[in-house]
Write a protein that holds these residues in place. Structure first.
Motif, PDB file in Angstrom:
ATOM      1  N   MET A  11       3.226   1.451   8.408  1.00  0.00           N
ATOM      2  CA  MET A  11       4.589   1.877   8.743  1.00  0.00           C
ATOM      3  C   MET A  11       4.583  -0.075   8.415  1.00  0.00           C
ATOM      4  N   ARG A  34      -2.575   2.415  11.006  1.00  0.00           N
ATOM      5  CA  ARG A  34      -0.858   3.430  10.875  1.00  0.00           C
ATOM      6  C   ARG A  34       0.327   2.110  11.327  1.00  0.00           C
ATOM      7  N   HIS A  35      -0.586   1.576  11.558  1.00  0.00           N
ATOM      8  CA  HIS A  35       0.676   0.250  12.004  1.00  0.00           C
ATOM      9  C   HIS A  35       1.022  -0.439  10.900  1.00  0.00           C
TER      10      HIS A  35
END
Length: 107
Positions: A83, A79-80
């Motif tokens: 992003m 996820r990071h």
């Protein structure tokens, strides 16, 4: 720090309580952030996060346009990293570009 009087104890306790609450919130925010950093997403979850179709995700993976981890026939996304990938495509404002040019011209 000055010693405080007996009459100041309730005030000091209230301040201490407020600071502890603030620290608890910060610790909770940090732990949630750390959990999100290590969160693995599958293709469907990544498509929902990015608001792209699964087919588009696969095509971006084939063209190596998106950060991906592959294990066997399956692909996963952090996820990071997704992003960060989204943020890397941010366009600068006119003011930011002007400031960059001014900084470069000073040297």
């Amino acid at each position: 720090m000055k010693p405080f009087t007996f009459d100041q104890i309730p005030i000091m306790m209230n301040k201490l309580h407020d600071k502890l609450e603030h620290l608890e919130k910060l610790i909770l925010r940090i732990s949630i952030t750390e959990e999100n950093k290590n969160e693995l997403l599958n293709v469907e979850q990544a498509s929902k996060l990015l608001n792209l179709s699964v087919a588009t995700i696969y095509s971006k993976v084939c063209r190596k346009e998106i950060p991906v981890n592959k294990k066997g026939k399956r692909i996963y996304f952090y996820r990071h990293k997704l992003m960060k990938w989204i943020k890397s495509g941010r366009l600068k404002t006119y003011t930011e570009m002007k400031n960059d040019i001014e900084k470069r011209s000073k040297f």
